[in-house]
Design a protein around this motif. Structure first.
Motif, PDB file in Angstrom:
ATOM      1  N   UNK A  98       0.814  -1.219   0.000  1.00 28.85           N
ATOM      2  CA  UNK A  98       0.000   0.000   0.000  1.00 28.85           C
ATOM      3  C   UNK A  98       0.843   1.263   0.000  1.00 28.85           C
ATOM      4  N   UNK A  99       2.104   1.124   0.418  1.00 29.99           N
ATOM      5  CA  UNK A  99       2.971   2.301   0.494  1.00 29.99           C
ATOM      6  C   UNK A  99       3.384   2.804  -0.883  1.00 29.99           C
ATOM      7  N   UNK A 100       3.172   1.993  -1.910  1.00 26.19           N
ATOM      8  CA  UNK A 100       3.456   2.409  -3.286  1.00 26.19           C
ATOM      9  C   UNK A 100       2.234   3.118  -3.881  1.00 26.19           C
ATOM     10  N   UNK A 101       2.465   4.136  -4.705  1.00 26.87           N
ATOM     11  CA  UNK A 101       1.369   4.692  -5.499  1.00 26.87           C
ATOM     12  C   UNK A 101       1.057   3.721  -6.624  1.00 26.87           C
ATOM     13  N   UNK A 102      -0.096   3.898  -7.246  1.00 24.63           N
ATOM     14  CA  UNK A 102      -0.477   3.022  -8.351  1.00 24.63           C
ATOM     15  C   UNK A 102       0.573   3.064  -9.459  1.00 24.63           C
ATOM     16  N   UNK A 103       0.951   4.276  -9.860  1.00 21.25           N
ATOM     17  CA  UNK A 103       1.940   4.436 -10.936  1.00 21.25           C
ATOM     18  C   UNK A 103       3.306   3.929 -10.502  1.00 21.25           C
ATOM     19  N   UNK A 104       3.662   4.208  -9.239  1.00 19.90           N
ATOM     20  CA  UNK A 104       4.968   3.782  -8.727  1.00 19.90           C
ATOM     21  C   UNK A 104       5.122   2.276  -8.735  1.00 19.90           C
ATOM     22  N   UNK A 105       4.035   1.567  -8.370  1.00 20.65           N
ATOM     23  CA  UNK A 105       4.103   0.100  -8.338  1.00 20.65           C
ATOM     24  C   UNK A 105       4.141  -0.475  -9.755  1.00 20.65           C
ATOM     25  N   UNK A 106       3.416   0.148 -10.668  1.00 20.00           N
ATOM     26  CA  UNK A 106       3.493  -0.289 -12.069  1.00 20.00           C
ATOM     27  C   UNK A 106       4.924  -0.137 -12.598  1.00 20.00           C
ATOM     28  N   UNK A 107       5.518   0.999 -12.253  1.00 19.04           N
ATOM     29  CA  UNK A 107       6.896   1.236 -12.673  1.00 19.04           C
ATOM     30  C   UNK A 107       7.831   0.174 -12.123  1.00 19.04           C
ATOM     31  N   UNK A 108       7.655  -0.162 -10.854  1.00 21.08           N
ATOM     32  CA  UNK A 108       8.535  -1.141 -10.214  1.00 21.08           C
ATOM     33  C   UNK A 108       8.378  -2.517 -10.859  1.00 21.08           C
ATOM     34  N   UNK A 109       7.135  -2.945 -11.104  1.00 17.43           N
ATOM     35  CA  UNK A 109       6.913  -4.270 -11.701  1.00 17.43           C
ATOM     36  C   UNK A 109       7.471  -4.314 -13.124  1.00 17.43           C
ATOM     37  N   UNK A 110       7.262  -3.235 -13.866  1.00 18.34           N
ATOM     38  CA  UNK A 110       7.837  -3.182 -15.217  1.00 18.34           C
ATOM     39  C   UNK A 110       9.356  -3.237 -15.180  1.00 18.34           C
ATOM     40  N   UNK A 111       9.944  -2.627 -14.158  1.00 22.20           N
ATOM     41  CA  UNK A 111      11.399  -2.670 -14.026  1.00 22.20           C
ATOM     42  C   UNK A 111      11.857  -4.094 -13.709  1.00 22.20           C
ATOM     43  N   UNK A 112      11.095  -4.813 -12.882  1.00 24.62           N
ATOM     44  CA  UNK A 112      11.409  -6.230 -12.616  1.00 24.62           C
ATOM     45  C   UNK A 112      11.374  -7.032 -13.920  1.00 24.62           C
ATOM     46  N   UNK A 113      10.379  -6.749 -14.752  1.00 19.47           N
ATOM     47  CA  UNK A 113      10.275  -7.447 -16.049  1.00 19.47           C
ATOM     48  C   UNK A 113      11.467  -7.102 -16.933  1.00 19.47           C
ATOM     49  N   UNK A 114      11.804  -5.804 -16.994  1.00 21.76           N
ATOM     50  CA  UNK A 114      12.880  -5.368 -17.895  1.00 21.76           C
ATOM     51  C   UNK A 114      14.228  -5.937 -17.492  1.00 21.76           C
ATOM     52  N   UNK A 115      14.381  -6.283 -16.198  1.00 16.72           N
ATOM     53  CA  UNK A 115      15.633  -6.886 -15.735  1.00 16.72           C
ATOM     54  C   UNK A 115      15.573  -8.417 -15.724  1.00 16.72           C
ATOM     55  N   UNK A 116      14.459  -8.977 -16.202  1.00 15.25           N
ATOM     56  CA  UNK A 116      14.376 -10.424 -16.374  1.00 15.25           C
ATOM     57  C   UNK A 116      13.943 -11.208 -15.151  1.00 15.25           C
ATOM     58  N   UNK A 117      13.427 -10.520 -14.107  1.00 10.69           N
ATOM     59  CA  UNK A 117      12.985 -11.232 -12.899  1.00 10.69           C
ATOM     60  C   UNK A 117      11.554 -11.734 -13.039  1.00 10.69           C
ATOM     61  N   UNK A 118      10.793 -11.168 -13.961  1.00 10.93           N
ATOM     62  CA  UNK A 118       9.471 -11.636 -14.364  1.00 10.93           C
ATOM     63  C   UNK A 118       9.440 -11.561 -15.879  1.00 10.93           C
ATOM     64  N   UNK A 119       8.435 -12.132 -16.489  1.00  7.19           N
ATOM     65  CA  UNK A 119       8.363 -11.981 -17.948  1.00  7.19           C
ATOM     66  C   UNK A 119       6.938 -11.745 -18.409  1.00  7.19           C
ATOM     67  N   UNK A 120       6.834 -11.151 -19.580  1.00  6.96           N
ATOM     68  CA  UNK A 120       5.519 -10.867 -20.167  1.00  6.96           C
ATOM     69  C   UNK A 120       5.205 -11.928 -21.210  1.00  6.96           C
ATOM     70  N   UNK A 121       3.972 -12.420 -21.168  1.00  6.78           N
ATOM     71  CA  UNK A 121       3.509 -13.374 -22.180  1.00  6.78           C
ATOM     72  C   UNK A 121       2.370 -12.742 -22.969  1.00  6.78           C
ATOM     73  N   UNK A 122       2.381 -12.990 -24.250  1.00  6.26           N
ATOM     74  CA  UNK A 122       1.341 -12.448 -25.126  1.00  6.26           C
ATOM     75  C   UNK A 122       0.224 -13.481 -25.244  1.00  6.26           C
ATOM     76  N   UNK A 123      -1.009 -13.067 -24.952  1.00  2.00           N
ATOM     77  CA  UNK A 123      -2.151 -13.982 -24.997  1.00  2.00           C
ATOM     78  C   UNK A 123      -3.166 -13.503 -26.024  1.00  2.00           C
ATOM     79  N   UNK A 124      -3.784 -14.450 -26.705  1.00  3.18           N
ATOM     80  CA  UNK A 124      -4.795 -14.103 -27.701  1.00  3.18           C
ATOM     81  C   UNK A 124      -6.186 -14.174 -27.083  1.00  3.18           C
ATOM     82  N   UNK A 125      -6.990 -13.152 -27.314  1.00  2.00           N
ATOM     83  CA  UNK A 125      -8.360 -13.120 -26.809  1.00  2.00           C
ATOM     84  C   UNK A 125      -9.301 -12.683 -27.905  1.00  2.00           C
ATOM     85  N   UNK A 126     -10.568 -12.532 -27.560  1.00  2.00           N
ATOM     86  CA  UNK A 126     -11.574 -12.161 -28.553  1.00  2.00           C
ATOM     87  C   UNK A 126     -11.344 -10.752 -29.099  1.00  2.00           C
TER      88      UNK A 126
END
Length: 821
Positions: free
Chosen positions: A456-484
């Protein structure tokens, strides 16, 4: 001929010497040879075909796909007093006919032509009757499907050349050509026994900074605020992004322009001209902007999105610092950039073969962004330059910024993703971590997870930034999914995620600091810059076509008030002196009167500064190897090595031999001042060495001026690095330990010692190293017991406690294994 070429260089261009590679290329062209020249953006390609054009009889035709470049180049040539013209779609029918008539009347020495115009029968019929000395093909990579900027019209060039009455010299130029592209250029343009010149792709004055953070807008605005008086380009991947950035700058009262394909041709031209003419110094654009813009004083280029290929990226950053002054290139990256580029590939390319090539190039660009090694080195290796040292001028090399441990916060995010079982999008994960009570979170019962609301101590934008930074450094990854409704990205775990969760690896991010503008521009520079602008407006040319920034800076710092002084400044040729010289001299003289500047005092101060610099050099002693003498001294060393049954380097190291070869000691006494020679070695080998040196000096009529080195630091052949630094650089280039040991004449044990020190300092190895080849299991057990007893730093004690057959290299290998396993 050489004298004529240098006279042209000085008279028209104002330079006294060529840049790297230019002279050899020009010499080959003047000898009638076809040429393929690969030179970095801003490396001076145009001069390589323009100077031969002025030396050879007849016309030079320059084929270029870039309308803006043609006008730029022709304006520049005309300013220098050279008759030139261009033919492209921007001309009216009247202008086109006037130029054709000018060609008939032999009015032009250099003609720039768009490749599409080569199919015109009218143009071909006129040209066939003329003496064509050279066809110069700029942006030659456009002929290759492997190139990043393939143009179908380039395939027509060979037919045009074959239709000429006499085949001229054909010269081709590009800044970004991989091995496949070079092969296509040579084959498809039918070059005859061409000379290939690769002057190197490196632009040392460009600082490359890749920032992996989703706080892009904050970084951008802060950077622009700190650099708004400098010329800069902001590149974005889409028109929508360009508009968003442009509006954001205007809201903050930062004067900027925009440029993208959604604007009318007229609006794009107006904005481009304003930027070139220094009316506004910041422009936000898609990559359609800048092709062929020869503006030399762009100090920074920011990529708001990752480009589609390394070729695109390197060409676009090459628009900065073309005057050789230090400039900065920043790439702001988030994983979403990859998906944007995939979308652009799908929408913009029909050919499956071309699409495959583009996807491969996108992956290579992505690999560069994620790379932990020197960015410049990685780029240059992509273009075929190998065996390079780290550049010490990119963000990976300089590693600036405060490192903050974010392992605990990373574990919270990863744990949440794990507990949510399925892959969800970024917004959902942020909602759970921040304890949102929205309907979807409650329906899925994510409010019952232990990770609900723990950030909760993170702002909405701040937490998005942090998670994206984790992805960019390879600690998480993004998968592309097909939907309707098409594809959508979700976040999932990978092998690195579990290591973070178990505490096996730390997550440490750097807090990026943005440097403020630092330019050595004094008040006189501003006055000269205003004068330049006045002249440019009057003559309807870009200010840099009068004089570049670096030329004005030289004037502002040296106060030239006579013709010879002004002509001595790089960028001031005889033609430009005759046109503008007196105006600038008058401005400088007036400034000196207004500010009571005594030029003789300035010369005295300058002399004192030079003396201080010379004094600073006194701490170093530079020696250059005489290779022939060095080879003779190696034979002397080899003789003693055989007699004493010792390795060569134990007689004398190669650096000792190189120092002797470069200093020419003519008596035994002088050997006392040579590194690596003590009294015993001088007593054993001194007479033999001196005999060889004296004989060599006499045979080659060398006038020896002996200088004492004493306690000064030896710089041998310009190499100031320590053996440890050289060894690690070689290992990073993929050279094995044994080869490095032989090359440097340093024991394997010492090399392992360097590696050991390096990893103990918490550095990551960027080369493959297998410590197990230096010991067997029984030896490892004995070594480990001794290490446990004495501690790994007590190497001598460990060695003494072990059997004699266990070597130092085995001990060091066991220690290294502990750190890399």
């Amino acid at each position: 001929m050489k004298e004529k070429v240098l006279n042209i260089l000085q008279k028209y261009y104002g330079y006294k010497s060529f840049r790297k590679g230019q002279e050899n290329i020009i010499t080959s062209i003047l000898q009638g040879e076809d040429v393929l020249a690969i030179m970095p953006t801003g490396g001076g390609k145009s001069l390589c075909y323009q100077i031969p054009a002025l030396c050879l009889d007849g016309i030079t035709i320059v084929i270029s796909p870039l309308i803006s470049l043609m006008k730029d180049q022709v304006d520049s040539l005309v300013t220098m007093g050279i008759n030139a013209c261009y033919i492209n779609s921007s001309l009216s029918s009247e202008d086109y006919n006037n130029i054709l008539q000018g060609i008939i009347n032999d009015e032009y020495k250099i003609i720039y032509v768009a490749p599409e115009r080569l199919e015109s029968d009218e143009f071909l019929n006129i040209i066939k009757s003329k003496e064509i000395s050279q066809i110069a093909i700029d942006e030659a990579h456009c002929i290759s499907q492997w190139g990043h900027d393939f143009r179908v019209s380039y395939k027509k060039i060979p037919y045009f050349i074959n239709n000429l009455t006499t085949r001229p010299i054909v010269t081709t130029f590009t800044a970004t050509a991989s091995t496949e592209v070079r092969r296509d250029i040579l084959n498809m343009l039918c070059l005859i026994e061409p000379k290939v010149f690769i002057t190197g792709f490196d632009r040392e004055n460009l600082y490359i900074n890749i920032v992996k953070s989703s706080a892009k807008n904050k970084y951008l605005l802060e950077y622009v605020e700190n650099h708004k008086t400098e010329n800069g380009i902001i590149y974005a991947a889409t028109r929508k992004e360009v508009e968003k950035i442009y509006e954001g700058l205007l809201k903050r009262e930062i004067n900027a322009l925009k440029y993208h394909a959604g604007m009318s041709n007229e609006d794009r031209k107006i904005n481009q001209d304003k930027f070139i003419n220094d009316e506004v110094n910041i422009i936000v654009a898609t990559n359609a902007f800048g092709m062929g813009i020869d503006k030399p004083d762009i100090r920074w280029v920011i990529h708001y999105n990752m480009p589609q290929s390394i070729e695109n990226y390197y060409q676009e950053i090459g628009r900065a610092g073309r005057d050789g002054e230090k400039s900065e290139c920043i790439l702001l990256f988030t994983p979403g950039d990859i998906h944007t580029q995939k979308y652009l590939i799908e929408m913009g390319t029909e050919s499956m073969a071309r699409k495959t090539i583009q996807y491969n190039k996108l992956q290579q660009m992505t690999d560069l962004v994620y790379s932990n090694s020197c960015y410049r080195k990685s780029i240059l290796q992509y273009f075929g330059e190998i065996g390079l040292d780290d550049c010490k001028n990119c963000s990976n090399c300089l590693n600036e910024g405060e490192v903050i441990d974010k392992t605990l916060d990373a574990q919270k995010v990863i744990s949440c993703v794990y507990r949510m079982k399925k892959s969800y999008g970024l917004t959902m994960i942020v909602d759970v971590l921040r304890g949102s009570k929205n309907k979807k979170v409650l329906e899925l019962e994510f409010n019952k997870l232990s990770t609900y609301g723990i950030m909760k101590d993170y702002t909405n934008e701040g937490l998005k930034n942090f998670i994206n930074t984790l992805v960019s450094h390879g600690f998480l990854e993004i998968k592309e999914n097909l939907g309707s409704r098409g594809s959508f990205p979700t976040i999932s775990l990978n092998s690195q995620s579990s290591k973070v969760l178990k505490g096996e690896i730390k997550v440490q991010f750097k807090e990026v600091k943005i440097a403020k503008e630092v330019r050595n521009k004094n008040e006189l520079f501003g006055i000269l810059s205003d004068l330049r602008k006045t002249i440019a407006v009057k003559e309807k040319i870009a200010p840099y076509m009068v004089f570049g920034d670096s030329t004005l800076l030289s004037m502002a710092n040296t106060y030239p008030t006579h013709e010879d002084e002004l002509l001595n400044i790089s960028g001031v040729g005889q033609i430009k002196y005759e046109k503008y010289g007196q105006d600038f001299i008058s401005a400088i003289e007036q400034y000196m009167v207004d500010n009571k500047i005594d030029k003789s005092k300035l010369e005295e101060d300058k002399s004192n500064v030079l003396n201080e610099k010379e004094d600073a050099k006194q701490d170093f002693f530079e020696v250059t190897t005489d290779q022939n003498l060095y080879e003779q001294l190696k034979k002397v060393r080899g003789k003693y090595a055989r007699i004493e049954s010792l390795p060569h380097h134990m007689i004398m190291t190669k650096n000792t031999l190189k120092e002797i070869s470069g200093r020419y000691p003519l008596d035994v006494e002088k050997l006392n001042d040579v590194a690596g020679l003590g009294p015993k070695k001088i007593d054993k080998y001194g007479e033999s060495i001196i005999e060889v040196v004296n004989k060599y000096v006499e045979e080659n009529n060398i006038d020896v001026e002996w200088k004492e080195k004493k306690k000064k630091k030896l710089i041998l052949d310009g190499e100031s690095r320590k053996p440890k630094e050289i060894a690690l650089d070689l290992l990073n280039q993929g050279i094995d330990v044994k080869t490095v040991s032989n090359k440097l004449e340093v024991s394997v044990s010492s090399i392992l010692g360097y590696i050991c020190e390096y990893i103990k300092d918490k550095n990551e190895l960027h080369f493959k190293f297998n410590p197990t080849i230096y010991y067997c299991d029984d030896e490892k057990e004995l070594i480990q017991k001794s290490i446990n007893k004495f501690g790994e730093d007590k190497l001598k004690d460990i060695k003494k406690s072990l059997p004699d057959y266990i070597k130092y290299e085995s001990i060091r290998a066991v220690i290294i294994e502990k750190y890399i396993s």
